[in-house]
Each structure stands twice: as C-alpha cells, then as structure tokens.
Scaffold this active site. Structure first.
Site, PDB file in Angstrom:
ATOM      1  N   TYR A 128      53.141  47.642  11.483  1.00  0.00           N
ATOM      2  CA  TYR A 128      53.164  47.611   9.926  1.00  0.00           C
ATOM      3  C   TYR A 128      53.245  45.814   9.848  1.00  0.00           C
ATOM      4  O   TYR A 128      54.313  45.460  10.315  1.00  0.00           O
ATOM      5  CB  TYR A 128      54.062  48.487   9.368  1.00  0.00           C
ATOM      6  CG  TYR A 128      53.789  48.097   7.416  1.00  0.00           C
ATOM      7  CD1 TYR A 128      52.595  48.496   7.052  1.00  0.00           C
ATOM      8  CD2 TYR A 128      54.885  47.547   6.939  1.00  0.00           C
ATOM      9  CE1 TYR A 128      52.476  48.432   5.626  1.00  0.00           C
ATOM     10  CE2 TYR A 128      54.465  47.333   5.432  1.00  0.00           C
ATOM     11  CZ  TYR A 128      53.585  47.747   4.837  1.00  0.00           C
ATOM     12  OH  TYR A 128      53.206  47.731   3.448  1.00  0.00           O
ATOM     13  N   ASP A 223      55.864  39.150  14.406  1.00  0.00           N
ATOM     14  CA  ASP A 223      56.492  39.816  13.139  1.00  0.00           C
ATOM     15  C   ASP A 223      57.792  40.263  13.058  1.00  0.00           C
ATOM     16  O   ASP A 223      58.053  41.476  13.402  1.00  0.00           O
ATOM     17  CB  ASP A 223      55.545  40.743  12.602  1.00  0.00           C
ATOM     18  CG  ASP A 223      55.837  41.155  10.889  1.00  0.00           C
ATOM     19  OD1 ASP A 223      56.803  40.920  10.549  1.00  0.00           O
ATOM     20  OD2 ASP A 223      54.927  42.020  10.719  1.00  0.00           O
ATOM     21  N   LYS A 251      62.838  40.243   4.486  1.00  0.00           N
ATOM     22  CA  LYS A 251      63.868  41.146   4.201  1.00  0.00           C
ATOM     23  C   LYS A 251      65.217  40.441   4.358  1.00  0.00           C
ATOM     24  O   LYS A 251      65.676  40.028   3.234  1.00  0.00           O
ATOM     25  CB  LYS A 251      63.814  42.316   5.077  1.00  0.00           C
ATOM     26  CG  LYS A 251      62.541  43.245   5.072  1.00  0.00           C
ATOM     27  CD  LYS A 251      62.611  44.508   5.775  1.00  0.00           C
ATOM     28  CE  LYS A 251      61.315  45.355   5.257  1.00  0.00           C
ATOM     29  NZ  LYS A 251      60.133  45.561   6.024  1.00  0.00           N
TER      30      LYS A 251
HETATM   31  C1  LIG Z   1      58.701  45.363   5.604  1.00  0.00           C
HETATM   32  C2  LIG Z   1      57.748  44.656   6.536  1.00  0.00           C
HETATM   33  C3  LIG Z   1      56.521  43.924   6.163  1.00  0.00           C
HETATM   34  C4  LIG Z   1      56.100  43.651   4.884  1.00  0.00           C
HETATM   35  O1  LIG Z   1      57.130  43.297   3.883  1.00  0.00           O
HETATM   36  P1  LIG Z   1      57.096  43.461   2.336  1.00  0.00           P
HETATM   37  O2  LIG Z   1      58.255  42.548   1.976  1.00  0.00           O
HETATM   38  O3  LIG Z   1      57.458  44.743   2.357  1.00  0.00           O
HETATM   39  O4  LIG Z   1      55.985  43.068   1.941  1.00  0.00           O
HETATM   40  C5  LIG Z   1      55.896  43.308   7.411  1.00  0.00           C
HETATM   41  N1  LIG Z   1      56.060  43.375   8.650  1.00  0.00           N
HETATM   42  C6  LIG Z   1      57.014  44.251   9.047  1.00  0.00           C
HETATM   43  C7  LIG Z   1      57.429  44.317  10.226  1.00  0.00           C
HETATM   44  C8  LIG Z   1      58.036  44.751   8.164  1.00  0.00           C
HETATM   45  O5  LIG Z   1      59.010  45.685   8.474  1.00  0.00           O
END
Ligand SMILES: *Cc1c(COP(=O)(O)O)cnc(C)c1O
Length: 411
Positions: A128, A223, A251
């Site tokens: 994701y 990511d 995060k």
């Molecule tokens: C949570 C997450 C996102 C998206 O971040 P948001 O702040 O929810 O938009 C993108 N990449 C990874 C790996 C994530 O865990």
C-alpha cells in the site's frame, strides 16, 4: 460519513461487529466512550511508538500551541526535523515535508518520473502506498481488507503505467524489466510489508532489487511510511543495509499529527520546486505543531535501548501468539521485527499477498472479537500488521497472551 468512518479499515467490515468509538488514549492503552479500557496494538497505525500522549510530546505541543497553529512560511522547527531525518535515514540527503503518507508517495512517484524521463513503475501486490490513482492496483491495506477490486474512478490510462509483481519474487521483476526495456522509472515497495499483514523480505530480495534497478537505470524507492523509525531508527534501509535512491516517510515522524515526507539523493531531490522544475506544494506542509510532535518523538526514540526493548517484548508477543495457536489446534504463522508483528491463520510460510490470502479470515474475525471482549485492541483486519510501543510492558504482553489462550481455545 460513508461507512460511519473517516478511513475504511476502521469500520470493522472484515471482522464483523461495529467499530468502537474511542474517547482517549494514554501509554499502551485506549479507552472507548463507554469507559472500557483496552491494551492497544494499533497505536494509531504506528505513530504512537513512544506510547500514546507521551508527556514530553504533549508538553512540547502545549508550548508550540501558544505560538500559533500554522505559519504557512518557514520555521526553524522544519530545519530541526529535517536534520534529524537526514542524519537518521541512510539514503536521505534532502527532504521535503508534506501532510500524509499518501501525499509523500504521490510526490515521490512524480519525482521518479521527472528524474528518469520514464513513465512506468513497478509496485508489489498487497503493498500500500496511499490512495493516489497510480497506486490503486493490487493494493494492500483497506483495499485488501475489504477484498475490493481495483477502485472505480481510476482511469485505465493512469494505471496502465503501473506494473505489478508478487512480493519476494525477483524473477517476476526481472521479467518486467526485460519486457519494458528503458521504460521503467523505478521500483517502489514496502521493504517490510505491513499492509497485507506482516511479511518480511526474503534473504536477497532487497539486494536483488538494488542490483536490478542499477542495471536498468531505474530508481529504487523504499516506502518507509510504516517502517521508518520503527524497524530501526534509520528504518528498514538501516536494518537490512540496502540504501534506496528515495524514501517516503510518515506516521512516526509526525508523532501523531498529520505528516509525511519524501527525500533521498541530492541530485534527484534538487529537481523539486523551487530548486528544480518538478512541482509539489502544500498550504499546511511543515506545520509547526506536526514538526514539534515529530521532533520530540524522534528525540525519545533516539536511544540505544529503544529497538532492543521493542524487539524483546514484540518477540514475546509474536512467538507466544503462534505457539498458543498451535497448542489450541489452529493453523497459524507469524513473525516480528522490532516493534512490528503479524499473525496469519494459515500454515504459511507467507512470502507474499497470495500466501497471505490463504488465511482463514472468518477465524481471524472471531479471534478479533474475542480479544476485544478480553480488552485487547488488535487491528480489525487479517491484512494489517500489529504495533507495539515503548509503553507496552511485560505484564501487558502476558495479559494479552492469556487472553489469546482463552480466545483461541474456543475459536
Ligand atoms: C500508511 C501508509 C501510507 C499512507 O499514509 P497516509 O498517511 O495514511 O496517507 C503509505 N504507505 C505505507 C507503507 C503506509 O503504511
């Protein structure tokens, strides 16, 4: 509000029952509006790594609040957090702050394309990278949780440039590079998957991607929105010793306020406006409250004992859960790295999303409900990783394992 929530996984659709409405958080605990207390293994999806509402973070926020909520102009706080991130994360030479992980991933993709002059990218099934159009192809998180097909409203012309491969499958990536010679801008991945459940990289996978991208003049992007400052202070790239060209963060670096960031090699980041021609902007980017919470959170984490403590308690939890599942007659597998863990109701091993999908999700739903009744709050999806924090104690873990013993005995 669609589904009664502001983000889909929260709605409990995949585990059944109604979502819980919360009132407050502190340390390892979370209280609902009826006053019930739970041990929390969601940690607001990762940011609460020092424990919720840490007094040091809250005090700094109080002080920052007195100075105002937004400047829409440079502040020293941005420089402080930028230096901390650059010092910590191996690939980071320059960084740009944004407001969410989604925004960071969206921008990094534009940058990959701007720098290479190529349009195609490779992502992995079940990973994701936020909800931008280009990434909604075989995506993880809520898309996986709800078993959704690729989202309507996303033009084929947009996703036709997004190529996918199974995680941990180097041969598939090799084949994509061979079929799309000189057309692939880069490869983006969660170096440790958290959005299809917890799936670590096989030995050699990250190294292999590093070599393949070099060989084809493509960029490697980690990511680390989830894994940054969680797997290790410098993220998965520090832990595994593989340095990507670019990285996204989010995060934890916002300490519970909305933040994202992207950065990496100086020559690439110099393309970002106003240093270069690639446009990306944000009214609230670098927000002083968010920078403050991020700075204090990283200060608290920057300690020799942090990751060994997280590893110790999380190992006890992850190993314990699998043992209890086996003792009570359930097919299960799982694992952990530092303060991130997972449990699948399938024999495993789980190397990718296809393997993860073999899990008994109905059983997971029953397990989740049972744990809630015992005061344990787990992510409401078989396809999300779990998180511990510095506030979780041995006795919290023991209480959790005792609850798991009771619940799994009657699943
Ligand atoms: C949570 C997450 C996102 C998206 O971040 P948001 O702040 O929810 O938009 C993108 N990449 C990874 C790996 C994530 O865990």
């Amino acid at each position: 509000m669609p589904g009664g929530v502001s983000s889909p996984v929260r709605a409990f659709k995949s585990v059944g029952g109604q979502p819980i409405v919360f009132d407050r958080v502190q340390g390892a605990y979370i209280w609902d509006v009826d006053g019930n207390q739970y041990i929390d293994y969601v940690g607001t999806w990762g940011p609460a790594i020092c424990g919720h509402a840490h007094p040091v973070v809250i005090a700094a926020l109080h002080a920052a609040l007195e100075k105002g909520t937004s400047f829409g102009a440079p502040s020293v706080l941005e420089n402080i957090l930028a230096e901390m991130v650059i010092d910590a994360v191996p690939c980071m030479e320059m960084v740009r702050f944004v407001n969410s992980g989604t925004e960071a991933c969206m921008a990094v993709l534009r940058l990959m394309r701007a720098f290479t002059g190529r349009d195609k990218i490779i992502k992995f099934e079940g990973c994701y990278h936020g909800h931008a159009d280009m990434f909604l192809v075989k995506a993880g998180s809520g898309v996986a949780t709800l078993g959704l097909p690729d989202s309507p409203g996303v033009p084929k012309s947009v996703t036709s440039h997004t190529l996918t491969a199974p995680f941990n499958d180097l041969e598939a990536v090799k084949a994509l590079f061979a079929e799309n010679r000189d057309e692939i801008a880069g490869v983006i991945l969660e170096p440790v998957v958290g959005n299809a459940g917890f799936i670590p990289p096989d030995a050699g996978f990250l190294e292999g991607l590093r070599e393949l991208t070099h060989e084809h003049g493509a960029l490697l992007v980690f990511d680390e929105v989830m894994t940054g400052f969680r797997i290790a202070y410098g993220g998965a790239q520090e832990k595994f010793g593989i340095t990507p060209d670019l990285t996204t963060l989010g995060k934890i670096i916002g300490g519970g306020l909305p933040v994202g960031a992207y950065g990496g090699r100086r020559d690439i980041m110099s393309m970002v406006a106003p240093a270069g021609p690639m446009y990306q902007a944000g009214t609230l980017s670098g927000n002083p409250l968010a920078m403050t919470a991020g700075i204090k959170t990283l200060e608290l984490l920057h300690n020799a004992d942090t990751y060994s403590y997280l590893d110790k308690i999380t190992k006890k939890l992850a190993v314990g859960l699998v043992e209890i599942a086996h003792q009570t007659g359930h097919a299960a597998c799982g694992g952990h790295i530092s303060g991130m863990f997972g449990l699948f109701f399938t024999d495993g091993p789980v190397h990718n999303y296809e393997d993860a999908k073999k899990s008994d999700t109905a059983k997971f739903g029953r397990f989740h409900r049972g744990m809630l009744e015992h005061g344990i709050y787990l992510a409401p999806s078989q396809f999300e990783a779990g998180f511990t924090s510095l506030a979780h104690t041995d006795s919290d873990i023991e209480q959790t394992l005792q609850a798991a013993q009771d619940v799994m005995s009657s699943l």
